[in-house]
Scaffold this motif. Sequence first.
Motif, short mmCIF file in Angstrom:
data_model
loop_
_atom_site.label_atom_id
_atom_site.label_comp_id
_atom_site.label_asym_id
_atom_site.label_seq_id
_atom_site.Cartn_x
_atom_site.Cartn_y
_atom_site.Cartn_z
N ILE A 307 0.83 -1.21 0.00
CA ILE A 307 0.00 0.00 0.00
C ILE A 307 0.86 1.25 0.00
N LEU A 308 1.87 1.29 0.86
CA LEU A 308 2.68 2.50 0.99
C LEU A 308 3.45 2.79 -0.30
N LYS A 309 4.00 1.75 -0.91
CA LYS A 309 4.73 1.95 -2.16
C LYS A 309 3.80 2.44 -3.26
N SER A 310 2.59 1.87 -3.31
CA SER A 310 1.61 2.28 -4.32
C SER A 310 1.20 3.74 -4.13
N LEU A 311 1.02 4.14 -2.88
CA LEU A 311 0.68 5.54 -2.61
C LEU A 311 1.82 6.47 -3.02
N GLY A 312 3.05 6.02 -2.77
CA GLY A 312 4.21 6.82 -3.18
C GLY A 312 4.28 7.00 -4.68
N GLU A 313 3.91 5.96 -5.41
CA GLU A 313 3.96 6.02 -6.88
C GLU A 313 2.91 6.97 -7.45
N MET A 314 1.75 7.08 -6.77
CA MET A 314 0.68 7.94 -7.28
C MET A 314 0.63 9.31 -6.59
N LYS A 315 1.61 9.59 -5.76
CA LYS A 315 1.62 10.83 -4.98
C LYS A 315 1.75 12.05 -5.88
N THR A 316 0.97 13.09 -5.54
CA THR A 316 1.07 14.37 -6.23
C THR A 316 1.56 15.43 -5.24
N GLU A 317 0.62 16.02 -4.48
CA GLU A 317 0.99 17.03 -3.50
C GLU A 317 0.87 16.54 -2.06
N GLN A 318 0.45 15.31 -1.87
CA GLN A 318 0.25 14.80 -0.52
C GLN A 318 1.58 14.70 0.23
N ASP A 332 18.44 2.24 9.64
CA ASP A 332 18.95 1.90 8.31
C ASP A 332 17.83 1.39 7.40
N TYR A 333 17.01 0.48 7.94
CA TYR A 333 15.89 -0.03 7.14
C TYR A 333 14.90 1.10 6.83
N GLY A 334 14.71 1.98 7.80
CA GLY A 334 13.80 3.11 7.60
C GLY A 334 14.24 4.01 6.46
N ARG A 335 15.52 4.30 6.41
CA ARG A 335 16.05 5.15 5.33
C ARG A 335 15.83 4.49 3.98
N GLU A 339 13.32 6.07 0.76
CA GLU A 339 13.69 6.31 -0.63
C GLU A 339 12.91 5.41 -1.59
N SER A 340 12.85 4.11 -1.26
CA SER A 340 12.26 3.16 -2.21
C SER A 340 10.76 3.33 -2.38
N LYS A 341 10.11 3.92 -1.38
CA LYS A 341 8.65 4.07 -1.44
C LYS A 341 8.21 5.51 -1.66
N ASN A 342 9.19 6.39 -1.94
CA ASN A 342 8.89 7.79 -2.27
C ASN A 342 8.11 8.48 -1.16
N ASN A 363 5.95 4.62 23.34
CA ASN A 363 6.70 4.29 22.14
C ASN A 363 8.00 5.08 22.13
N VAL A 364 8.98 4.56 21.43
CA VAL A 364 10.27 5.21 21.22
C VAL A 364 10.52 5.19 19.72
N VAL A 365 10.63 6.35 19.09
CA VAL A 365 10.74 6.39 17.64
C VAL A 365 11.80 7.37 17.18
N THR A 366 12.14 7.27 15.91
CA THR A 366 12.99 8.24 15.23
C THR A 366 12.27 8.70 13.98
N LEU A 367 12.21 10.02 13.79
CA LEU A 367 11.55 10.60 12.62
C LEU A 367 12.61 10.94 11.58
N LEU A 368 12.48 10.35 10.40
CA LEU A 368 13.40 10.60 9.29
C LEU A 368 12.65 11.29 8.17
N SER A 369 13.33 12.17 7.43
CA SER A 369 12.69 12.84 6.29
C SER A 369 13.59 12.79 5.07
N ARG A 370 13.00 13.03 3.90
CA ARG A 370 13.77 13.06 2.65
C ARG A 370 14.75 14.22 2.64
N LYS A 371 14.46 15.25 3.44
CA LYS A 371 15.34 16.41 3.50
C LYS A 371 16.52 16.21 4.44
#
Length: 404
Positions: A307-318, A332-335, A339-342, A363-371
């Motif tokens: 689902i996530l990869k499909s949404l990344g492929e059809m993403k416009t402004e979301q 590492d897996y998150g990074r 990239e792979s799912k846009n 919960n304990v998390v790390t937030l990663l971004s494309r930037k």
Amino acid sequence: MLNKKILLCVTGGIAVYKAVALVSKLSQAGADVKVMMTESAMEFVTPLTFQAMSRNDVYFDTFDEKDSRVIAHIDLADWADLVVVAPATANVIGKLANGIADDMVTTTLLATTAEVWIAPAMNVHMYENKAVIRNIDRLHQDGYRFIEPSEGFLACGYVGKGRLEEPEKIVELIMERFATPNERPLAGKKVVITAGPTRERIDPVRYVSNFSSGKMGYAMAEAAASLGATTILVSGPVGLDKPAGVTVIDVESAADMYAAVRAHYKDASIVIKSAAVADYRPKEIHTQKMKKKDGDSVIELERTTDILKSLGEMKTEQILVGFAAETEHAVDYGRGKLESKNLDYIIVNDVTDPDAGFGKDTNVVTLLSRKGMHQPFEAMPKKELAKVLLETIIKEESDRLHDR
């Protein structure tokens, strides 16, 4: 809330008594409340009760013009800052969904340009009836906001979903609605969130699934609503109460979830996929229960839609946000998934951490971004973390959200 104009439309049902408390609490909070009643609502509580609570005239007859200078239902429709229908019966929901205006309440609802909130209250089987579901879906598509009913003991003797949300919670939601823009940065934005596990059927009594509780996704939905968003929560099977002010779409399989998300994807500002979707499903679904037999058994599996990869492929402004629950090398897996799912963001966590993982309240998390953002968050309650995560993303994406 001071001097905010609230028009409360009360329709017939035993939950009318809660509407009296709602008027009282709204008035105490400083709102100017006017009440309109259907004929059946007056069978439960008299107009005089609402008049005493609101200190305003109560309206119930389209042809009873209390002020000859105006047409009452048009004047009230124009007067309101917010219209709340509570309790909302299946009958009035059906009328509104089909544009029927045959009494003062429905006529006013069709005439108003104010935001309309609907708080259903009815028997659990009525609430689950396909016609009622269809009418609610239509009203949601037309821009109406629903305050989901809660589950519990109903006046009819059943136990289930259908109880009018408590007045205190409705007042809380209305207060959030009238908060300053800085407190409601997602006002006017649509946020779609997935939560919980999916189930992939093997036969009528067995399925493939995972341990996701849905708590993080539900916390994200509650946070989005509190920040002003029109929030759609696509939920797999969980044992959690529905968040108030959130439209919940219940699904079972990965295919169901994909279809529900796609239906709301195009006009969404933010999409957050926190559900733990099954990666595989049985290739054959047996129509009858599989009987055990001597020796081992093999179930052939096939991939579900990513689902996530499909949404990344059809993403416009979301703004597309994913979650990654890992057991090792989480960042590492998150990074890689980022990239792979846009994706724009991914929230990663190691489910082996004692303060994280499925079913936990923290919960304990790390937030990663494309930037290039790499923002770790220490252990905290999921409800608190959800709001912090959303506020961080909103701050980073203020320009995009302004234009979306």
